[in-house]
Design an enzyme around this catalytic site. Structure first.
Site, short mmCIF file in Angstrom:
data_model
loop_
_atom_site.label_atom_id
_atom_site.label_comp_id
_atom_site.label_asym_id
_atom_site.label_seq_id
_atom_site.Cartn_x
_atom_site.Cartn_y
_atom_site.Cartn_z
N ARG A 98 0.79 -1.24 0.00
CA ARG A 98 0.00 0.00 0.00
C ARG A 98 0.82 1.29 0.00
O ARG A 98 0.26 2.37 0.04
CB ARG A 98 -0.97 0.03 1.20
CG ARG A 98 -2.03 -1.03 1.17
CD ARG A 98 -2.96 -0.88 2.38
NE ARG A 98 -3.98 -1.89 2.39
CZ ARG A 98 -3.92 -3.01 3.09
NH1 ARG A 98 -2.87 -3.25 3.85
NH2 ARG A 98 -4.89 -3.88 3.04
N ASP A 99 2.14 1.18 -0.01
CA ASP A 99 2.98 2.39 -0.05
C ASP A 99 4.24 2.12 -0.87
O ASP A 99 5.34 2.55 -0.53
CB ASP A 99 3.36 2.83 1.37
CG ASP A 99 4.06 4.19 1.40
OD1 ASP A 99 3.86 5.00 0.46
OD2 ASP A 99 4.81 4.46 2.35
N LEU A 100 4.08 1.39 -1.96
CA LEU A 100 5.23 1.02 -2.77
C LEU A 100 5.71 2.22 -3.57
O LEU A 100 4.93 2.91 -4.21
CB LEU A 100 4.84 -0.12 -3.71
CG LEU A 100 5.97 -0.83 -4.40
CD1 LEU A 100 6.93 -1.46 -3.39
CD2 LEU A 100 5.42 -1.90 -5.32
#
Length: 166
Positions: free
Chosen positions: A25-27
Protein backbone atom coordinates in the site's frame (compact mmCIF):
# COMPACT_ATOMS: atom_id res chain seq x y z
CA UNK A 1 16.70 -4.85 -20.07
CA UNK A 2 17.54 -3.67 -16.57
CA UNK A 3 14.05 -2.22 -16.03
CA UNK A 4 12.48 -5.53 -17.10
CA UNK A 5 14.81 -7.48 -14.81
CA UNK A 6 14.13 -5.27 -11.80
CA UNK A 7 10.35 -5.14 -12.23
CA UNK A 8 10.25 -8.92 -12.72
CA UNK A 9 11.91 -9.49 -9.36
CA UNK A 10 9.86 -6.74 -7.71
CA UNK A 11 6.66 -8.42 -8.92
CA UNK A 12 7.84 -11.82 -7.65
CA UNK A 13 8.51 -10.35 -4.20
CA UNK A 14 5.12 -8.66 -4.07
CA UNK A 15 3.39 -11.85 -5.19
CA UNK A 16 5.00 -13.67 -2.27
CA UNK A 17 3.66 -11.08 0.17
CA UNK A 18 0.24 -11.09 -1.52
CA UNK A 19 0.04 -14.89 -1.20
CA UNK A 20 0.58 -14.39 2.53
CA UNK A 21 -2.27 -11.84 2.58
CA UNK A 22 0.04 -8.84 3.05
CA UNK A 23 -0.40 -5.83 0.77
CA UNK A 24 2.21 -3.06 0.79
CA UNK A 25 0.00 0.00 0.00
CA UNK A 26 2.98 2.39 -0.05
CA UNK A 27 5.23 1.02 -2.77
CA UNK A 28 7.65 3.57 -4.22
CA UNK A 29 11.25 3.50 -5.46
CA UNK A 30 12.70 4.26 -2.03
CA UNK A 31 11.03 1.06 -0.74
CA UNK A 32 12.81 -1.09 -3.32
CA UNK A 33 16.39 -2.07 -2.55
CA UNK A 34 18.75 -3.70 -5.06
CA UNK A 35 22.13 -5.31 -4.59
CA UNK A 36 25.16 -3.34 -5.71
CA UNK A 37 26.49 -5.67 -8.41
CA UNK A 38 26.68 -4.28 -11.96
CA UNK A 39 23.70 -6.53 -12.77
CA UNK A 40 21.61 -6.57 -9.56
CA UNK A 41 20.98 -10.13 -8.37
CA UNK A 42 18.86 -9.22 -5.35
CA UNK A 43 15.74 -7.03 -5.29
CA UNK A 44 14.02 -6.51 -1.93
CA UNK A 45 10.81 -4.73 -1.00
CA UNK A 46 11.10 -2.82 2.27
CA UNK A 47 8.96 -0.70 4.60
CA UNK A 48 5.76 -2.64 5.06
CA UNK A 49 4.72 -0.08 7.70
CA UNK A 50 1.23 0.51 6.32
CA UNK A 51 0.74 -3.18 5.60
CA UNK A 52 1.57 -4.04 9.21
CA UNK A 53 -1.13 -1.77 10.59
CA UNK A 54 -4.29 -3.53 11.60
CA UNK A 55 -7.00 -2.66 9.11
CA UNK A 56 -9.14 -1.33 11.97
CA UNK A 57 -6.37 1.12 12.95
CA UNK A 58 -5.93 2.32 9.38
CA UNK A 59 -9.69 2.73 8.97
CA UNK A 60 -9.92 4.68 12.24
CA UNK A 61 -7.06 6.97 11.22
CA UNK A 62 -8.70 7.69 7.87
CA UNK A 63 -12.13 8.30 9.39
CA UNK A 64 -10.67 10.64 12.02
CA UNK A 65 -8.97 12.65 9.28
CA UNK A 66 -5.58 12.59 10.92
CA UNK A 67 -3.51 15.49 9.59
CA UNK A 68 -0.13 13.97 10.24
CA UNK A 69 1.37 11.33 8.01
CA UNK A 70 1.37 7.73 9.12
CA UNK A 71 4.28 7.17 6.77
CA UNK A 72 7.17 9.39 5.79
CA UNK A 73 5.70 9.92 2.33
CA UNK A 74 3.74 13.09 3.20
CA UNK A 75 0.37 11.44 2.60
CA UNK A 76 -1.78 9.31 4.84
CA UNK A 77 -1.42 6.06 2.97
CA UNK A 78 1.18 6.39 0.26
CA UNK A 79 3.23 8.60 -2.00
CA UNK A 80 1.06 10.46 -4.52
CA UNK A 81 3.07 9.78 -7.67
CA UNK A 82 2.68 6.04 -7.09
CA UNK A 83 -0.82 5.86 -5.56
CA UNK A 84 -3.63 3.94 -7.20
CA UNK A 85 -7.01 5.68 -7.55
CA UNK A 86 -8.54 3.53 -4.81
CA UNK A 87 -5.86 4.66 -2.36
CA UNK A 88 -6.91 8.25 -3.01
CA UNK A 89 -10.67 7.69 -3.16
CA UNK A 90 -11.23 4.97 -0.55
CA UNK A 91 -8.00 3.79 1.12
CA UNK A 92 -9.85 1.18 3.21
CA UNK A 93 -10.42 -0.93 0.10
CA UNK A 94 -6.85 -0.84 -1.25
CA UNK A 95 -5.00 -4.13 -1.50
CA UNK A 96 -3.32 -6.13 -4.30
CA UNK A 97 -4.43 -3.88 -7.23
CA UNK A 98 -2.95 -0.83 -5.49
CA UNK A 99 0.43 -2.56 -5.35
CA UNK A 100 0.13 -3.53 -9.03
CA UNK A 101 -0.60 0.12 -9.91
CA UNK A 102 2.52 1.21 -8.01
CA UNK A 103 4.65 -1.33 -9.89
CA UNK A 104 3.42 0.25 -13.14
CA UNK A 105 4.32 3.72 -11.90
CA UNK A 106 7.79 2.57 -10.88
CA UNK A 107 8.34 0.83 -14.22
CA UNK A 108 7.18 3.95 -16.07
CA UNK A 109 9.68 6.03 -14.11
CA UNK A 110 12.47 3.55 -14.86
CA UNK A 111 11.69 3.78 -18.59
CA UNK A 112 11.29 7.56 -18.83
CA UNK A 113 12.95 9.16 -15.82
CA UNK A 114 9.67 10.94 -15.06
CA UNK A 115 6.76 10.20 -12.75
CA UNK A 116 3.77 9.04 -14.82
CA UNK A 117 1.25 11.49 -13.36
CA UNK A 118 3.52 14.30 -12.19
CA UNK A 119 4.12 15.15 -8.55
CA UNK A 120 2.16 16.57 -5.66
CA UNK A 121 -1.52 17.32 -5.83
CA UNK A 122 -1.51 17.79 -9.61
CA UNK A 123 -1.13 14.02 -9.80
CA UNK A 124 -4.40 13.44 -7.92
CA UNK A 125 -6.66 14.71 -10.71
CA UNK A 126 -4.75 12.79 -13.38
CA UNK A 127 -4.86 9.57 -11.38
CA UNK A 128 -8.52 9.77 -10.35
CA UNK A 129 -9.72 10.96 -13.79
CA UNK A 130 -8.06 8.04 -15.54
CA UNK A 131 -5.62 10.19 -17.49
CA UNK A 132 -3.02 7.83 -18.92
CA UNK A 133 0.60 8.90 -19.29
CA UNK A 134 2.07 9.03 -22.78
CA UNK A 135 3.90 5.99 -24.09
CA UNK A 136 7.65 6.51 -23.88
CA UNK A 137 9.76 6.34 -27.01
CA UNK A 138 12.82 4.14 -27.32
CA UNK A 139 15.79 6.15 -26.13
CA UNK A 140 18.61 7.03 -28.48
CA UNK A 141 19.10 5.69 -31.95
CA UNK A 142 18.97 2.00 -31.01
CA UNK A 143 15.69 1.18 -32.71
CA UNK A 144 16.16 -2.53 -32.11
CA UNK A 145 15.06 -1.87 -28.52
CA UNK A 146 11.75 -0.33 -29.59
CA UNK A 147 10.01 -3.72 -29.36
CA UNK A 148 11.10 -4.09 -25.74
CA UNK A 149 9.71 -0.66 -24.94
CA UNK A 150 6.43 -1.71 -26.57
CA UNK A 151 6.27 -4.88 -24.47
CA UNK A 152 7.11 -3.03 -21.27
CA UNK A 153 4.52 -0.39 -22.15
CA UNK A 154 1.90 -3.13 -22.40
CA UNK A 155 2.74 -4.05 -18.80
CA UNK A 156 2.65 -0.42 -17.62
CA UNK A 157 -0.66 0.16 -19.35
CA UNK A 158 -2.18 -2.96 -17.77
CA UNK A 159 -1.00 -1.81 -14.32
CA UNK A 160 -2.85 1.49 -14.74
CA UNK A 161 -6.27 -0.16 -15.02
CA UNK A 162 -8.84 2.13 -13.36
CA UNK A 163 -11.07 -0.70 -12.16
CA UNK A 164 -9.22 -2.54 -9.36
CA UNK A 165 -11.16 -5.76 -10.04
CA UNK A 166 -9.57 -5.90 -13.50
Amino acid sequence: FLAAHLVHHLAKGLEASHCAGVFHRDLKPSNVMVSSQPWPQVVKVTDFGIAKMASEELTAAIELGIDKSITTSATLVGALPYMAPELIIDPKTADRPADVWSVGAILYEMLTGAKPFGTGYQAVAKITNGTRPEKPHARGSLLQFGGYVDELWTIVSACFEMNPSN
